[in-house]
Design a protein around this motif. Structure first.
Motif, PDB file in Angstrom:
ATOM      1  N   LYS A 210     -32.470 -31.088  32.647  1.00 57.18           N
ATOM      2  CA  LYS A 210     -33.553 -30.472  33.394  1.00 57.18           C
ATOM      3  C   LYS A 210     -33.028 -29.416  34.341  1.00 57.18           C
ATOM      4  O   LYS A 210     -33.635 -28.401  34.578  1.00 57.18           O
ATOM      5  N   GLN A 211     -31.849 -29.688  34.856  1.00 58.98           N
ATOM      6  CA  GLN A 211     -31.315 -28.731  35.816  1.00 58.98           C
ATOM      7  C   GLN A 211     -30.832 -27.474  35.144  1.00 58.98           C
ATOM      8  O   GLN A 211     -30.716 -26.441  35.752  1.00 58.98           O
ATOM      9  N   ILE A 212     -30.532 -27.608  33.869  1.00 62.59           N
ATOM     10  CA  ILE A 212     -29.957 -26.468  33.186  1.00 62.59           C
ATOM     11  C   ILE A 212     -31.038 -25.647  32.523  1.00 62.59           C
ATOM     12  O   ILE A 212     -30.834 -24.541  32.114  1.00 62.59           O
ATOM     13  N   ARG A 213     -32.198 -26.207  32.457  1.00 60.30           N
ATOM     14  CA  ARG A 213     -33.235 -25.562  31.680  1.00 60.30           C
ATOM     15  C   ARG A 213     -33.776 -24.303  32.341  1.00 60.30           C
ATOM     16  O   ARG A 213     -34.596 -23.601  31.803  1.00 60.30           O
ATOM     17  N   GLY A 214     -33.334 -24.030  33.534  1.00 63.30           N
ATOM     18  CA  GLY A 214     -33.922 -22.939  34.296  1.00 63.30           C
ATOM     19  C   GLY A 214     -33.953 -21.595  33.627  1.00 63.30           C
ATOM     20  O   GLY A 214     -34.810 -20.783  33.904  1.00 63.30           O
ATOM     21  N   GLY A 215     -33.040 -21.338  32.720  1.00 66.50           N
ATOM     22  CA  GLY A 215     -33.050 -20.071  32.029  1.00 66.50           C
ATOM     23  C   GLY A 215     -32.189 -19.044  32.704  1.00 66.50           C
ATOM     24  O   GLY A 215     -31.601 -19.281  33.762  1.00 66.50           O
ATOM     25  N   CYS A 216     -32.132 -17.928  32.087  1.00 74.49           N
ATOM     26  CA  CYS A 216     -31.214 -16.892  32.513  1.00 74.49           C
ATOM     27  C   CYS A 216     -32.005 -15.615  32.723  1.00 74.49           C
ATOM     28  O   CYS A 216     -32.759 -15.203  31.858  1.00 74.49           O
ATOM     29  N   TYR A 217     -31.863 -15.055  33.864  1.00 74.22           N
ATOM     30  CA  TYR A 217     -32.677 -13.896  34.197  1.00 74.22           C
ATOM     31  C   TYR A 217     -31.803 -12.732  34.626  1.00 74.22           C
ATOM     32  O   TYR A 217     -30.636 -12.907  34.937  1.00 74.22           O
ATOM     33  N   TYR A 218     -32.418 -11.595  34.641  1.00 68.58           N
ATOM     34  CA  TYR A 218     -31.638 -10.432  35.022  1.00 68.58           C
ATOM     35  C   TYR A 218     -32.468  -9.584  35.972  1.00 68.58           C
ATOM     36  O   TYR A 218     -33.681  -9.706  36.034  1.00 68.58           O
ATOM     37  N   SER A 219     -31.762  -8.758  36.644  1.00 71.60           N
ATOM     38  CA  SER A 219     -32.439  -7.782  37.475  1.00 71.60           C
ATOM     39  C   SER A 219     -31.690  -6.477  37.291  1.00 71.60           C
ATOM     40  O   SER A 219     -30.471  -6.463  37.220  1.00 71.60           O
ATOM     41  N   ILE A 220     -32.429  -5.432  37.167  1.00 71.84           N
ATOM     42  CA  ILE A 220     -31.763  -4.151  36.952  1.00 71.84           C
ATOM     43  C   ILE A 220     -31.809  -3.364  38.246  1.00 71.84           C
ATOM     44  O   ILE A 220     -32.874  -3.220  38.853  1.00 71.84           O
ATOM     45  N   ASP A 221     -30.666  -2.905  38.638  1.00 79.15           N
ATOM     46  CA  ASP A 221     -30.623  -2.109  39.854  1.00 79.15           C
ATOM     47  C   ASP A 221     -30.686  -0.648  39.476  1.00 79.15           C
ATOM     48  O   ASP A 221     -29.860  -0.157  38.728  1.00 79.15           O
ATOM     49  N   GLU A 222     -31.715   0.019  39.997  1.00 79.44           N
ATOM     50  CA  GLU A 222     -31.913   1.409  39.600  1.00 79.44           C
ATOM     51  C   GLU A 222     -31.135   2.371  40.490  1.00 79.44           C
ATOM     52  O   GLU A 222     -31.000   3.537  40.170  1.00 79.44           O
ATOM     53  N   THR A 223     -30.646   1.862  41.608  1.00 80.60           N
ATOM     54  CA  THR A 223     -29.928   2.771  42.486  1.00 80.60           C
ATOM     55  C   THR A 223     -28.546   3.049  41.912  1.00 80.60           C
ATOM     56  O   THR A 223     -28.134   2.455  40.931  1.00 80.60           O
ATOM     57  N   GLN A 224     -27.874   3.939  42.584  1.00 79.22           N
ATOM     58  CA  GLN A 224     -26.576   4.343  42.073  1.00 79.22           C
ATOM     59  C   GLN A 224     -25.520   3.302  42.397  1.00 79.22           C
ATOM     60  O   GLN A 224     -24.772   3.423  43.355  1.00 79.22           O
ATOM     61  N   VAL A 225     -25.490   2.286  41.596  1.00 80.91           N
ATOM     62  CA  VAL A 225     -24.485   1.252  41.785  1.00 80.91           C
ATOM     63  C   VAL A 225     -23.595   1.277  40.562  1.00 80.91           C
ATOM     64  O   VAL A 225     -24.064   1.454  39.454  1.00 80.91           O
ATOM     65  N   PHE A 226     -22.341   1.128  40.765  1.00 76.52           N
ATOM     66  CA  PHE A 226     -21.458   1.105  39.614  1.00 76.52           C
ATOM     67  C   PHE A 226     -20.219   0.315  39.961  1.00 76.52           C
ATOM     68  O   PHE A 226     -20.011  -0.103  41.105  1.00 76.52           O
ATOM     69  N   ARG A 227     -19.404   0.096  38.961  1.00 76.35           N
ATOM     70  CA  ARG A 227     -18.178  -0.621  39.205  1.00 76.35           C
ATOM     71  C   ARG A 227     -17.031   0.373  39.208  1.00 76.35           C
ATOM     72  O   ARG A 227     -16.963   1.260  38.372  1.00 76.35           O
TER      73      ARG A 227
END
Lengths: 824, 462
Positions: B300-317
């Motif tokens: 049950k604890q693992i069922r949460g799923g996987c989500y993403y968020s996209i950052d539109e600002t100028q972020v990079f590595r």
């Protein structure tokens, strides 16, 4: 003449908006059932109006100025309905007819349309509504033209825009989804251009990588969206259908266009995210449509307003001057009488005068037609009762649609069923899920009908049935004039049938036909038999005589587009089990079928999870292999066993590399057995082959250094010996001998790496209690005898093997004697 | 009780300067080490700012990092991960320095005492708004939330075309395919192009669950994850060594098909051994050991799923030369946005032209009639007369002699440029000297022995 308004003026000035409705499902099962009712599917009643009315309403609301109806069967009824309806009076030029009697598919219909030259203009886009042509929606569709125009503007090659509605929940659970709508669509997320389209079930769909890597392409997948059976087409679509005679269905067309890289034509899609959409093309959706209308999901298209539109000149109906066709069709005439519909709370609709007993229980979502009688104790819920019906005391009706002139006795229970015109149901009858009682059927007392039955009556009305009707009068008190009316209707219908030359039922057959009633099914005092479809059941021969005469036209159809449309029955369920599936779908499956389907999917996924434990890629490869090999089921036996053996080798190899659990492997192997249809002996033989050939065929560990024996030992240690032990018990003589014989065969075939090692192999097996010495000695003795009697010939190169074998047996015998000595 | 444990991975060596004592996390960007920006990022969100901060580092760079961090006003805990695999088992073909994230996490795993973990690497650069990500993590009760970045094909700010300084190194990012459901923001599959042949497969059972998905090719992983402890437990017990490349795609696949994650745990033995720390703040070791109890994975604890968020600002590595230059260019505005400090050079000097977008470190010594534009200059640099420096990055203690023209180049610490040299699009490694009157264009000056390895692609830590 009143022109439809509420559309932007530019459109009006520029062009006419045209919609083409193809009023046939081309599904033989549906058509077969429809032929036993009085009306074509598009004219089936919902709340006292035909389905088609709702579609035309939507189109008029959307500002469509020209509606072309393509009819195949039942053109007479459709034509006469439309000409007598309010539509032809309000908008005399709105509706045109194209009769395509010869058409056997959508493609044929559109070819006929092309020849009519109704759509000539080069820029004359039109809406195509196929799949029975009855789409229920409360959205206005005129914006689709604009969307298509924009697509064409951006991409000159765009010839069609397909319309879908997103399903908001899981498609399997969604009531609007039926199996025949299964689809997989791959399109561009931004431009909505279609790249791939498939209606075939597959475990894995593939997207070419080069497409993904194209700049400015973001691939979006739509899986099992609601296909509205609606498309905005450029006129070219008709030419393509004309040029490609093998495009029978929309599916053929879309696939053909997408694959055809020469013409470079493109298809776009449009996905509605809100609004009510329901393309009614099978019986399940027909029922859903009816209840949705009662629940007012189609607002503003609700029964009382739709009915009111037809109220303007009720007197004309009685006036026989205007209709060119004779209006003696009793079934259609229902639609030409108008009665005010009153709308009460809990979605209860009452049409005109009805007799409603005070003690009856009308719960919610109920429509009661004109002059119907509801007696005391009746319980109604989510149902439609047509005109002139009588519902006996204490009868309970749920989720059912009851057409006109139906009499239902006392204490009946009717659930989720369709009951057509002039049906008589006697007392204490129970009708369960998804039954259809076609017209004139009589169900006897105390009969219980099981799920999913289609009951038809013989076409000719005999005196017996009239007698039956008189009998029922004793049971249910009823105004006598009603009886007269209904019987006269029956008579008129039979005369109509004999008059109509293009009727599907030939005159001669209806004359010859005798009333065959299955009294087991409908009771001694009933009339009717189950409708059995020729192509689905094997034991249909005797029943088929009767359906045969209806089927003359359709028979050839079967072969043509069986694969496509006729894989689904009238309720929209898939008839044949999905290929490559372990789960069997029985033909008379029911509502839980879709759940089964769910389960089978989850089952598969758990199977896969065993594989996916470690090597992801390998498991996928294996899946592919399984699929491909199971496709070749038809290939000859030898290949099959060979393939099966290869499959086992692959399984063992994977098991070895991934260090799988022995139990799991055995389960997996057992599951392979039915897939390849091998006999138990063949199975055992293959196992032995696989075990000993595995190290030979697959280079498991460092191929340079290790010898065959070393690798074999590794695999034996880890898995193989357990596998052999499991399948060839040490106590079972025949299994042990089989093992030794197979080993012998392998050794003789591969003297070089295997045969020369027989000493080590047998020793190992002996040491690990895989083979008992008893059987080795027995087997060896037999073998020696065969050699002596020259039944077996020892070739010189095989000598090394036999020497080694002898060596081992001698050692074994010695060891045994030593043991004996010790014991002594 | 705290909500998050922040794990900042500050390992990874930089190969810009051959000086190995300077880890990548201390590489100066706008005269501040890269890690400073990450620490600011953590401070910018209250939930993270109040959390325990674990900084993972290698043993060599531990001291320098500690020296630096102790000057800042933060509480942190430095954890030295072991550099090499303990056993030199034959199936580990990896080179020693390519230790996977999971291997590193395993060494600090016992320090994690919260239900949620925020994991990121110190090469993330830019002001990320973490609020949507953290909110999503909380609202959806997600097992994992990841930040995805839009690939910035070219982040041109000026008119001049961006030329990569130094020797031309083909830098090809490995394309990744993120299948996402945009209505729920869930990630349904991650596939690396390297794993695919000709076709991108879509499994029917995933399609059935997520009928409308988009396959995005324009995203890259920001290496910033919010993970549930229960999920990380499984990752730790699995046999994978790389989190992003091996574990994550498999985990997402399991989640998308609604299957148990337990199968990812490597062996049955491990499954039984799996123990779970309680998440109380007990520091006492004896107490802790008492609380270690058998832990069976609660699905049950693992069922949460996987989500993403996209950052539109100028972020990079910051992971290659171009992004390093870009980071430097943005440094002043970044610092301004983080701390409201304006670090651009404000002094007016006689006969020296320094444009206002420059950053000049302390102890500078700039000769007359020198022009400096869009340039970051480190501490204690000495620039003689009549130089022209445009669009460059000069690290500490650089000595530029008279009449030198520098353009779009990186000069590492303690390098010396001889007079009247003209250097375009080049990298001068640390301690290197360029003789007078040389003309360089698109070259890398490095100690002879390291010629082959000296380019500035950082260890791309997985």
């Amino acid at each position: 003449m009143v022109k439809p308004t509420n559309i932007n003026a530019d459109h009006l000035a520029e062009e006419r908006l045209t919609c083409v409705l193809v009023l046939d499902t081309f599904n033989i099962y549906t058509n077969e059932i429809v032929s036993h009712t009085s009306l074509p599917l598009c004219l089936w009643p919902v709340d006292g109006r035909p389905l088609l009315d709702y579609t035309i309403h939507t189109l008029v609301r959307s500002g469509v100025q020209e509606i072309i109806l393509l009819t195949r069967s039942h053109s007479y009824e459709i034509h006469s309905y439309i000409t007598n309806s309010e539509w032809s009076r309000t908008y005399p030029k709105l509706i045109k007819f194209v009769s395509c009697k010869e058409a056997r598919s959508l493609g044929d219909c559109l070819k006929d349309l092309e020849q009519e030259h109704l759509i000539n203009d080069k820029n004359h886009d039109f809406l195509l509504l196929h799949g029975n042509g009855t789409l229920l929606t409360n959205e206005k569709l005129d914006n689709l033209f604009t969307i298509h125009k924009e697509n064409v503007k951006k991409d000159k090659n765009c010839i069609m825009t397909l319309v879908y509605r997103q399903l908001d929940s899981n498609y399997i659970e969604h009531p609007s989804y039926t199996d025949d709508q299964y689809s997989y669509i791959m399109r561009d997320a931004n431009t909505h251009r279609l790249y791939d389209y498939s209606k075939e079930y597959s475990d894995i769909y593939e997207i070419p990588l080069d497409l993904l890597e194209k700049p400015n392409v973001a691939i979006e997948t739509l899986y099992c969206s609601l296909d509205c059976h609606l498309a905005v087409c450029s006129p070219d679509v008709l030419h393509i259908f004309k040029d490609n005679f093998d495009f029978f269905t929309m599916h053929d067309f879309v696939k053909g266009v997408l694959r055809d890289e020469v013409a470079n034509q493109t298809i776009y899609s449009y996905l509605y995210e809100k609004g009510y959409f329901l393309p009614v093309h099978n019986l399940r959706l027909y029922m859903k449509a009816t209840f949705d209308i009662l629940r007012r999901w189609l607002y503003p298209l609700v029964p009382e307003t739709i009915g009111a539109k037809h109220s303007q000149t009720p007197s004309i109906v009685a006036n026989p001057s205007s209709p060119p066709l004779k209006l003696n069709d009793s079934y259609l005439s229902i639609y030409n009488q108008w009665y005010r519909i009153t709308y009460d709370r809990h979605n209860i609709y009452k049409q005109g005068d009805i007799q409603l007993d005070r003690l009856s229980n009308i719960q919610q979502d109920v429509f009661i037609g004109y002059k119907s009688q509801i007696l005391s104790g009746v319980c109604l819920r989510s149902s439609v009762i047509g005109q002139n019906c009588t519902i006996g005391k204490n009868t309970k009706i749920e989720n059912s649609i009851i057409w006109n002139h139906v009499q239902i006795g006392e204490n009946c229970l009717i659930k989720n069923s369709i009951i057509c015109d002039n049906v008589l149901i006697r007392n204490n009858v129970q009708i369960d899920q998804q039954c259809i009682l076609c017209k004139n059927v009589i169900i006897g007392t105390n009969v219980h009908l099981n799920e999913r039955m289609t009951i038809i009556a013989s076409n000719s009305v005999t005196s017996a049935s009239v007698v039956d009707e008189i009998e029922i009068d004793d049971d249910i008190p009823m105004p006598s004039k009603n009886v007269k009316r209904s019987s006269s209707k029956q008579r008129s219908s039979s005369t109509r049938l004999s008059e109509k030359s293009f009727s599907e039922k030939s005159v001669s057959s209806s004359m010859e036909e005798t009333v065959t009633s299955n009294s087991d099914l409908v009771g001694a005092d009933g009339l009717g038999r189950e409708l059995i479809f020729a192509s689905t059941y094997d034991d249909q021969t005797k029943a088929f005589e009767l359906t045969d005469d209806d089927d003359d036209d359709d028979d050839e159809d079967d072969d043509n587009d069986k694969n496509e449309l006729n894989a689904f029955n009238a309720w929209g369920y898939r008839i044949k089990p999905i290929e490559n599936k372990d789960i069997l779908h029985d033909d008379d499956g029911d509502a839980i079928k879709s759940k089964q389907y769910c389960q089978s999917m989850s089952k598969r996924t758990t199977d896969q999870s065993i594989d996916s434990q470690t090597g992801d890629e390998t498991s996928e490869n294996d899946d592919d292999n399984k699929d491909s090999s199971s496709d070749d089921n038809s290939s000859d036996e030898g290949n099959e066993i060979n393939e099966f053996q290869q499959e086992i080798i692959r399984t063992l190899e994977r098991a070895y590399i991934q260090k799988l659990n022995i139990e799991n492997i055995i389960v997996e192997l057992n599951m392979l057995k039915p897939t390849y249809a091998v006999s138990p002996t063949e199975f055992d033989q293959s196992i032995v082959h696989a075990v000993f050939l595995l190290p030979l065929e697959r280079k498991i560990a460092n191929p340079e250094k290790t010898t065959y024996w070393n690798t074999l030992k590794l695999t034996l240690d880890q898995i193989s010996q357990f596998i052999i032990k499991n399948y060839m018990k040490i106590t079972n003589e025949s299994e042990q001998v089989l093992l030794l014989n197979e080993l012998d065969l392998i050794c003789l075939k591969y003297i070089q790496p295997i045969g020369e090692r027989i000493l080590n192999i047998l020793n190992y097996l002996y040491e690990n209690d895989v083979i008992s010495e008893q059987w080795i000695l027995l087997w060896y003795k037999n073998k020696q005898e065969k050699i002596k009697t020259n039944q077996l010939e020892v070739k010189p190169e095989e000598k090394v093997y036999y020497d080694k074998l002898q060596q081992f047996v001698e050692w074994l015998q010695n060891a045994e004697s030593e043991d004996d000595d010790d014991e002594d | 009780m705290k909500e998050f444990t922040v794990i900042l991975y500050a390992g990874g060596n930089n190969r810009l300067s051959t000086d190995l004592s300077l880890p990548k996390s201390l590489l100066p960007v706008g005269n501040r080490p890269l890690i400073w920006y990450n620490l600011q990022l953590i401070q910018s969100h209250p939930a993270l700012a109040s959390s325990v901060l674990l900084i993972l580092t290698s043993s060599q760079s531990r001291q320098v990092l500690d020296d630096y961090l102790s000057t800042l006003n933060i509480t942190y805990e430095l954890i030295v991960y072991r550099q090499h695999h303990e056993s030199t088992s034959d199936d580990q073909q990896q080179a020693q320095d390519e230790l996977g994230t999971l291997d590193i996490l395993r060494s600090c795993y016992s320090r994690i005492r919260t239900e949620s973990i925020c994991l990121f690497t110190c090469d993330l650069y830019g002001k990320v708004n973490l609020t949507p990500l953290i909110n999503m993590f909380r609202v959806r009760d997600a097992s994992l939330c990841m930040l995805l970045l839009k690939t910035t094909t070219s982040s041109t700010t000026g008119k001049e075309s961006l030329v990569q300084p130094g020797q031309k190194i083909k830098y090809t990012a490995e394309p990744e395919f993120y299948t996402v459901d945009q209505s729920t923001n869930s990630v349904t599959s991650i596939r690396l192009k390297a794993d695919l042949d000709e076709y991108f497969p879509l499994k029917q059972n995933i399609l059935a669950k997520y009928p409308r998905t988009i396959i995005r090719t324009d995203l890259v992983d920001a290496h910033l994850y919010l993970i549930k402890k229960s999920c990380l437990d499984i990752a730790i017990c699995s046999k994978y060594s790389s989190f992003r490349k091996e574990f994550l795609p498999k985990m997402i696949r399991q989640m998308a098909t609604g299957q148990s994650l337990e199968v990812l745990i490597s062996t049955t033995a491990n499954k039984k051994m799996m123990i779970r720390q309680t998440t109380t703040d007990l520091d006492d070791l004896t107490d802790l050991s008492r609380l270690l109890e058998q832990y069976d994975c609660d699905n049950k604890q693992i069922r949460g799923g996987c989500y993403y968020s996209i950052d539109e600002t100028q972020v990079f590595r910051v992971k290659n030369v171009l992004s390093y230059l870009e980071a430097n260019r943005q440094a002043s505005s970044q610092i301004l946005s983080f701390t409201n400090e304006d670090i651009t050079f404000k002094d007016r000097l006689e006969q020296i032209q320094i444009s206002p977008d420059c950053v000049v470190g302390d102890g500078h010594e700039i000769g007359k009639r020198t022009t400096i534009k869009r340039t970051i200059i480190g501490k204690n640099c000495r620039i003689e007369d009549k130089c022209k420096i445009i669009n460059c990055v000069l690290l500490d203690n650089v000595y530029v002699k008279e009449g030198v023209i520098l353009q779009n180049s990186i000069l590492c610490s303690r390098s010396t440029i001889g007079s009247k040299s003209e250097i375009l699009n080049s990298i001068i490694c640390s301690n290197q000297q360029v003789e007078g009157n040389r003309k360089l264009n698109g070259e890398t000056v490095s100690p002879a022995s390291h010629e082959s390895v000296v380019y500035m692609v950082y260890d791309d830590e997985q």
